[in-house]
Design a protein around this motif. Structure first.
Motif, short mmCIF file in Angstrom:
data_model
loop_
_atom_site.label_atom_id
_atom_site.label_comp_id
_atom_site.label_asym_id
_atom_site.label_seq_id
_atom_site.Cartn_x
_atom_site.Cartn_y
_atom_site.Cartn_z
N TRP A 258 59.10 -0.53 16.55
CA TRP A 258 57.92 -1.14 15.92
C TRP A 258 56.69 -0.69 16.68
N ARG A 259 55.82 0.04 16.04
CA ARG A 259 54.59 0.51 16.70
C ARG A 259 53.50 -0.54 16.51
N THR A 260 53.69 -1.66 17.23
CA THR A 260 52.81 -2.82 17.06
C THR A 260 52.32 -3.40 18.37
N LYS A 261 52.56 -2.73 19.50
CA LYS A 261 52.17 -3.28 20.80
C LYS A 261 50.77 -2.78 21.15
N PRO A 262 49.75 -3.65 21.09
CA PRO A 262 48.37 -3.18 21.25
C PRO A 262 47.98 -3.02 22.72
N ASP A 263 47.05 -2.12 22.94
CA ASP A 263 46.46 -1.91 24.27
C ASP A 263 44.96 -2.10 24.14
N TRP A 264 44.43 -3.18 24.77
CA TRP A 264 43.01 -3.52 24.65
C TRP A 264 42.23 -3.10 25.90
N SER A 265 42.82 -2.28 26.75
CA SER A 265 42.14 -1.91 28.00
C SER A 265 41.00 -0.94 27.78
N GLN A 266 40.97 -0.27 26.64
CA GLN A 266 39.91 0.70 26.34
C GLN A 266 39.36 0.41 24.94
N ILE A 437 55.69 -18.32 6.98
CA ILE A 437 55.53 -17.42 8.12
C ILE A 437 54.12 -16.84 8.14
N SER A 438 53.49 -16.87 9.32
CA SER A 438 52.22 -16.19 9.57
C SER A 438 52.51 -14.97 10.43
N ILE A 439 51.86 -13.85 10.11
CA ILE A 439 52.22 -12.60 10.75
C ILE A 439 51.03 -11.64 10.74
N VAL A 440 50.96 -10.78 11.76
CA VAL A 440 49.97 -9.71 11.76
C VAL A 440 50.38 -8.70 10.70
N GLY A 441 49.47 -8.44 9.75
CA GLY A 441 49.83 -7.61 8.61
C GLY A 441 49.51 -6.14 8.78
N SER A 442 48.30 -5.83 9.23
CA SER A 442 47.89 -4.43 9.35
C SER A 442 46.72 -4.35 10.31
N ALA A 443 46.39 -3.11 10.69
CA ALA A 443 45.25 -2.88 11.60
C ALA A 443 44.66 -1.51 11.31
N MET A 444 43.33 -1.43 11.35
CA MET A 444 42.64 -0.16 11.21
C MET A 444 41.43 -0.16 12.13
N VAL A 445 40.84 1.01 12.31
CA VAL A 445 39.65 1.15 13.14
C VAL A 445 38.49 1.54 12.23
N VAL A 446 37.47 0.67 12.18
CA VAL A 446 36.30 0.91 11.35
C VAL A 446 35.18 1.48 12.22
N GLN A 447 34.60 2.59 11.78
CA GLN A 447 33.49 3.22 12.49
C GLN A 447 32.19 2.60 11.99
N TYR A 683 61.20 6.77 2.96
CA TYR A 683 60.59 5.43 2.99
C TYR A 683 59.65 5.32 4.18
N ILE A 684 58.51 4.70 3.95
CA ILE A 684 57.59 4.28 5.01
C ILE A 684 57.38 2.78 4.85
N SER A 685 57.40 2.07 5.96
CA SER A 685 57.47 0.61 5.94
C SER A 685 56.32 -0.02 5.15
N ASP A 686 56.67 -1.13 4.48
CA ASP A 686 55.69 -1.85 3.68
C ASP A 686 55.34 -3.21 4.26
N TYR A 687 55.95 -3.60 5.39
CA TYR A 687 55.64 -4.95 5.88
C TYR A 687 55.50 -5.02 7.40
N ILE A 688 56.16 -4.19 8.17
CA ILE A 688 55.97 -4.09 9.62
C ILE A 688 55.91 -2.61 9.94
N PRO A 689 54.95 -2.15 10.74
CA PRO A 689 54.81 -0.71 11.01
C PRO A 689 55.94 -0.16 11.88
#
Length: 707
Positions: A258-266, A437-447, A683-689
């Motif tokens: 699961w590519r869901t572990k965030p890094d907020w150091s930068q 269930i509450s869950i993190v759904g998606s993430a993107m970077v907005v410029q 297939y590419i995941s539709d609910y967890i990355p």
């Protein structure tokens, strides 16, 4: 097709030892194949040529000659069924669109018992429900079947029917090994005790080594280990009464990335991987009693209890107990054939999630569903015109009472022609995961203004989520053109309303430089907020019933015997989704995501050739058009804020199987799967990355010994 020459050379060598005998396909004529009995449409035995539904039957011989090792791969031969392999054990399977890891609109039964999971609203295919060797046939009904089978048979129904034990006496051992560390072992012992009693016990184990990731030069973590034991007892009580008992236990273990572990150091958004292990188990006990009353009523009562467990390490643990009760009665009189019944299911769970990325309202819940139905088939003109009418009411402990209905007309002007029409309404009730269930759904970077701002979508639970609804029309025509050729054509148009979609309910940030800083919420997610804080925004959304759209399609199947020893079977499906647009931008985005995540064309051509009485050569050409999945995690700065998509390419591939029967008890087979084209992603995941894995070429050698 360089492999074909090698296999043909092998055929010529083995053919010198073949015995002269009758090489007919399955020892059945095409007319018999077309008129195979089917029970899942109306809960009674009917010829497939005489049912007002888009029906398809997969026989035990079809399963064996497919070379498939997993049940979803067998289903690829059915028109209108979409199958996407996720990794070694996981599959996405649906009927007539809306596919996903948990396809919510397809009901799947084993001998009439639902394996639709009450938490996720779908089937967990990696938890092998039954050995392929023990299946007598698979009946697949596309389109609404909710009147007979309950509120979630919206787009289709699959009923897996096991072999009666009297046909499985003796001992059978089957072993398969191949590339990718692929191993499969099946063993069965059965006994006919006397004229009224027989039983069988079977066990199965499967193993597959890790596959390769598609986007990264390393192995996936999808090693599969699966074990299954299955028991059945059949006892005839006399006087039109019989009793059957099933007991089943299965366990599976596999991993994931699961590519869901965030890094907020930068600044910006960087993610690394979790490596969860998924362990699942299930144990079921089922009993069915059938009897015929003195006044001509055929009755069946089936009861089952299932204990199941699931653990995804560091994310969620679930244990569940489910009770099912199902009764049906049938009586034919005058020109009417009346069927009625009721069912009740009670499912209690205990769930422990791992916040913040997954949390749940209430760690224990009991879901109860009760339904009653009635259906009448009326011969308006004997052997020519039939009218069918059915209605059902289902009461759910959360979604209240929902109604299903259908009306069918069957016209058979000649012995070789039949046309049918079907009008149907079918609901799909919400399940625990959707509501609680509450869950993190998606993430993107907005410029924005020179800054790369991560925007995370968090889906909050909605305890008021209601049922979805489907209403539509189907038309079908079947024709047996000759003793060697027949075809089946169906078309449909369904209106889906109250579909699940998202709606934004709020927003907060984790930085003093962004509006709406919420220190408490950001600390909950482990995001630093000390001045100046972390440049990150959260969009709070909630699942609601605001989606709607049209689902249209055409399905074709054809059967042809060019010669008595050679059978060709074609299936093709075209379908399209057209979703409504809304003033809510989130609803609009979801509509676009749903439309684009849908392959319009799926086709299959199977060739079954009996070279001689002891040799078979099978070729299966199949393919699908491509589709697109939204990027659940997009770390590349995006100036528009609109979602971006990954493409799952279309493909054409071929499977080959050559089988040599040494004698009536011993058979060897060489199987090649996915032999055309490079390793592909289905297939590419539709609910967890999760990571996308490649489907490679596979060679297998199999032996089957009966004694």
């Amino acid at each position: 097709m360089r492999y074909t020459g090698v296999l043909m050379a092998l055929l010529s060598i083995f053919s010198t030892n073949s015995q002269a005998a009758d090489p007919f396909i399955d020892d059945m004529s095409l007319e018999e194949l077309v008129k195979t009995d089917i029970t899942s449409v109306s809960r009674k035995s009917q010829s497939i040529s005489d049912v007002a539904a888009a029906a398809f039957v997969i026989s035990a011989e079809d399963i064996r000659r497919s070379g498939a090792q997993a049940l979803p791969d067998v289903l690829r031969m059915v028109p209108g069924i979409q199958v996407a392999q996720i990794d070694n054990g996981r599959y996405a399977v649906t009927a007539r669109s809306f596919n996903g890891r948990f396809a919510t609109k397809l009901q799947v039964l084993i001998d009439g018992r639902s394996i639709y999971h009450p938490l996720f609203a779908g089937v967990i295919w990696e938890l092998d429900p039954i050995p392929l060797e023990d299946i007598e046939r698979i009946e697949v009904i596309r389109g609404a079947g909710a009147v007979m089978w309950g509120a979630n048979a919206v787009n289709g129904l699959i009923n897996i029917i096991s072999k009666p034990t009297r046909s499985q006496a003796g001992t059978t051992v089957s072993m398969t090994g191949g590339t990718r560390g692929n191993g499969h072992l099946y063993a069965r012992f059965g006994q006919i005790v006397n004229d009224s009693t027989s039983w069988r016990l079977s066990a199965q184990g499967r193993h597959i080594d890790n596959s390769r990731q598609h986007d990264y030069p390393e192995n996936a973590r999808d090693r599969l280990d699966n074990s299954l034991i299955d028991f059945r007892l059949d006892h005839a009580l006399g006087g039109g009464r019989d009793l059957s008992i099933w007991a089943n236990a299965t366990r599976t273990q596999t991993g994931d990335i699961w590519r869901t572990k965030p890094d907020w150091s930068q600044p910006g958004l960087r993610v690394s991987s979790y490596y969860p292990t998924q362990e699942m188990s299930s144990q079921s006990l089922v009993g069915r009693y059938r009897w015929l009353s003195d006044w001509g009523v055929e009755s069946s009562l089936q009861m089952s209890v299932t204990n199941s467990g699931m653990e995804i390490t560091n994310f969620i643990h679930e244990s569940r107990t489910t009770y099912d009760l199902d009764y049906q009665g049938r009586r034919a009189f005058d020109r009417h054939d009346l069927i009625w019944g009721f069912n009740h299911q009670s499912s209690t769970d205990e769930i422990s999630p791992n916040p913040p990325y997954i949390s749940i309202n209430g760690t224990s819940y009991t879901q109860r569903n009760t339904g009653i139905f009635i259906h009448d088939e009326w011969q308006l003109i004997a052997d020519t015109l039939k009218l069918g009418l059915g209605a059902r009411a289902d009461n759910s402990s959360h979604n209240g009472t929902n109604y299903s209905a259908n009306a069918t007309m069957m016209w058979t002007p000649t012995r070789t022609d039949s046309a049918w029409l079907k009008l149907a309404q079918a609901p799909r009730t919400s399940v625990r995961a959707e509501r609680d269930i509450s869950i993190v759904g998606s993430a993107m970077v907005v410029q924005s203004s020179g800054f790369a701002i991560p925007v995370i979508s968090y889906v909050n639970a909605n305890g008021n989520l209601g049922p979805e609804m489907s209403r539509g029309l189907e038309l079908g025509y079947r024709k047996q053109f000759s003793n060697t050729f027949s075809a089946d054509l169906s078309t449909y148009r369904y209106r889906h309303t109250n579909l699940r979609t998202g709606s934004q309910t709020g927003q907060f940030s984790c930085s003093a430089f962004l509006p709406g800083q919420n220190t408490t919420a950001c600390n909950y997610f482990g995001i630093p907020t000390a001045f100046p804080g972390t440049l990150a925004m959260f969009n709070l959304t909630q699942t609601v019933n605001e989606g709607a759209g049209w689902n249209n399609g055409i399905e074709l199947s054809a059967d042809w015997l060019p010669m008595p020893s050679w059978r060709l079977q074609l299936s093709y499906a075209w379908s399209t989704l057209k979703m409504d647009r809304s003033s809510d931008p989130i609803v609009n985005e979801d509509a676009e995501i749903t439309e684009r995540a849908h392959p319009r064309h799926v086709a299959s051509l199977r060739s079954q050739w009996n070279i001689a009485s002891n040799q078979q050569f099978d070729l299966w050409l199949r393919g699908s058009s491509g589709y697109q999945r939204v990027k659940l995690v997009d770390t590349v700065p995006n100036a528009t804020g609109s979602p971006r998509f990954d493409t799952v390419g279309g493909y054409v591939t071929v499977d080959l199987r050559y089988a040599y029967r040494w004698n009536k008890d011993l058979e060897f087979a060489l199987i090649g799967r996915n032999l055309i084209g490079a390793n592909r992603v289905e297939y590419i995941s539709d609910y967890i990355p999760t990571t996308a894995t490649e489907i490679p070429r596979t060679w297998l050698v199999s032996t089957r010994w009966t004694f």
